[in-house]
Structure formats: structure tokens, C-alpha cells
Design an enzyme around this catalytic site. Structure first.
Site, short mmCIF file in Angstrom:
data_model
loop_
_atom_site.label_atom_id
_atom_site.label_comp_id
_atom_site.label_asym_id
_atom_site.label_seq_id
_atom_site.Cartn_x
_atom_site.Cartn_y
_atom_site.Cartn_z
N GLU A 235 142.91 40.47 16.99
CA GLU A 235 143.46 39.67 18.15
C GLU A 235 143.35 38.32 18.08
OE1 GLU A 235 145.52 41.67 19.41
OE2 GLU A 235 144.75 43.44 20.44
N HIS B 212 138.70 39.51 26.08
CA HIS B 212 139.85 40.62 26.21
C HIS B 212 138.99 41.98 26.26
CE1 HIS B 212 142.80 43.49 25.37
NE2 HIS B 212 142.35 43.90 24.30
N HIS C 46 139.67 46.40 27.50
CA HIS C 46 140.37 47.46 28.03
C HIS C 46 139.68 48.13 29.34
CE1 HIS C 46 141.57 47.96 23.43
NE2 HIS C 46 141.84 46.79 23.97
N TYR D 181 136.95 36.26 45.82
CA TYR D 181 136.34 35.81 44.63
C TYR D 181 137.45 36.13 43.38
CZ TYR D 181 131.88 34.04 45.26
OH TYR D 181 131.01 33.19 45.39
N HIS E 157 147.79 48.02 27.94
CA HIS E 157 146.77 47.49 26.98
C HIS E 157 145.70 47.05 27.69
CE1 HIS E 157 145.77 45.06 22.98
NE2 HIS E 157 144.76 45.57 23.56
P1 13P Z 1 139.34 44.27 17.42
O1 13P Z 1 138.34 45.33 16.97
O2 13P Z 1 139.96 43.88 16.09
O3 13P Z 1 138.58 42.94 18.02
O4 13P Z 1 140.33 44.91 18.24
C1 13P Z 1 139.78 45.68 19.51
C2 13P Z 1 140.76 45.43 20.65
O5 13P Z 1 140.44 45.41 21.87
C3 13P Z 1 142.32 45.30 20.41
O6 13P Z 1 143.04 45.16 21.45
#
Ligand code: 13P
Length: 211
Positions: free
Chosen positions: A74, A93, A95, A120, A161
């Protein structure tokens, strides 16, 4: 902060996020801009809970891999933020479950999928959280879409995502990612209810006072 101090801090903050369930498996990636130029980014397929500081990938100022393990797929996502936000010193980033749940709602608001419920959230994440359309993880085509959205936003939500959050420092970006997740939890808890949102004037006051 020296590069080795930054490596240690990145591994420590990543482990803390993992320990508290903000990331599972090998999900998520974190990057930081180095004072001496270039960037650090977590290796692809690495677990945020078990990073070896010495093996975190090193990128030069043009985002070329110059050291450490193979970088996250990414890199484009992170570069999108750094290229349009000179104030961004780090990008996180995740999830994380609640923010990703909001990112999966078919009727999520494209401009503000998480409303201004608490101070906040506004102070750390800012006025807007654009929803960027779905791209396959690692798809370089996401870079221009994220860059366009991040020009006026510190964070974006990638459809189906998860969140991408920038901050002035690594610690700021991590705190903002945590606040975003909590705000998403509140938004989902209050879905179908009639929450009192912060007014435009209250949001302005927070951003003037806390930046
Ligand atoms: P990577 O392991 O390549 O960082 O990808 C993980 C991820 O969160 C993909 O969105």
C-alpha cells in the site's frame, strides 16, 4: 528523533494497536516521514504486533525501497497522503472493525460517513472524512483517488476496506486512527436513533482552538 528512535516508536505503537484489537493478522500498515529525508513503512505481510524495528522498510524521498524488508503493497496509499498534505508526518491504515463496518454501509454518506458526534473526533480527524470508492488492496489506481480526497481531509475511509489516517507525527496519526474507530463505534451504536450532532459553529470552534 533519530531514525532508530522512530523505528522503535513505530514498533511500540503498532504493537499497542495490535494488542488492543485495532488490527488482526497481517492487516494494516504504518508509515512515517523521517527528519533526515525519506520514509519508514511497515513490511508487507508483517504483523503489527510483532515488528522488528531493524527490519521496517526504508524508502527514499521518491518512495523507492532502499532498506529493510519488502515494503507494504500500500505504498501508493501512503504516498497519496504525503504528496498532497505537506503537514502529514505519518500515515496509519487499519482494517479496524467499526470504521470498516461503516465503510461497508451501502448508504454511507460519501462526504461525512461518520458525523461530528464528539469533540475528539473533530479535533483529531478534522471536519470531513471522504469515502473513497473500492479498490483492490495494493491497486496503484487508488493513489489519485486518495490524493484527490486527502487534499481537504486528514483521513479517508476506503469503501469495503478501512480507514487511512494522517497526522503531524506518528503519535498524532495513531491517536487519530483510534478516535476514528471510537467515533465509528458511536455512529453505529446510534444508527437509527436521533443523536444530537455538534453544530457547524461548535466544529469551527474546535478546529480554531485545537487546529
Ligand atoms: P501489507 O501487508 O502489504 O501492508 O497490506 C496489508 C493491508 O492492510 C492491505 O490493505
Amino acid at each position: 528523533m533519530t531514525e532508530s528512535e522512530t523505528r522503535a516508536l513505530l514498533a511500540e505503537l503498532a504493537a499497542s494497536l495490535f494488542a488492543r484489537g485495532f488490527s488482526v493478522g497481517s492487516a494494516g500498515n504504518i508509515s512515517v516521514r523521517l527528519a533526515e529525508g525519506g520514509y519508514l513503512i511497515t513490511p508487507t505481510n508483517s504483523c503489527l504486533g510483532r515488528l522488528d524495528p531493524a527490519r521496517i522498510a526504508r524508502l527514499d524521498a521518491e518512495f523507492r525501497h532502499v532498506g529493510g524488508d519488502k515494503p507494504s503493497k500500500e505504498v501508493f496509499m501512503h504516498r497519496a497522503f504525503y504528496s498532497v498534505r505537506p503537514d502529514a508526518g505519518a500515515v496509519v491504515h487499519l482494517h479496524s472493525t467499526m470504521a470498516t463496518a461503516v465503510a461497508c454501509l451501502a448508504d454511507a454518506d460519501a462526504v461525512n460517513p461518520i458525523p461530528p458526534l464528539t469533540p475528539y473526533f473533530v479535533m483529531r480527524v478534522g471536519r470531513t472524512l471522504p469515502l473513497v470508492r473500492y479498490f483492490r488492496p495494493g491497486d496503484p489506481a487508488m493513489e489519485p483517488a486518495i490524493a484527490a480526497a486527502a487534499r481537504d481531509a486528514r483521513a479517508v475511509l476506503l469503501a469495503n476496506h478501512g480507514p487511512v489516517v494522517s497526522g503531524k507525527t506518528l503519535t498524532d496519526a495513531v491517536h487519530a486512527a483510534e478516535e476514528l474507530e471510537e467515533a465509528a463505534r458511536l455512529a453505529l451504536l446510534l444508527r437509527g436513533a436521533s443523536p444530537r450532532l455538534l453544530t457547524g459553529a461548535q466544529v469551527d470552534d474546535l478546529l480554531i482552538t485545537f487546529g
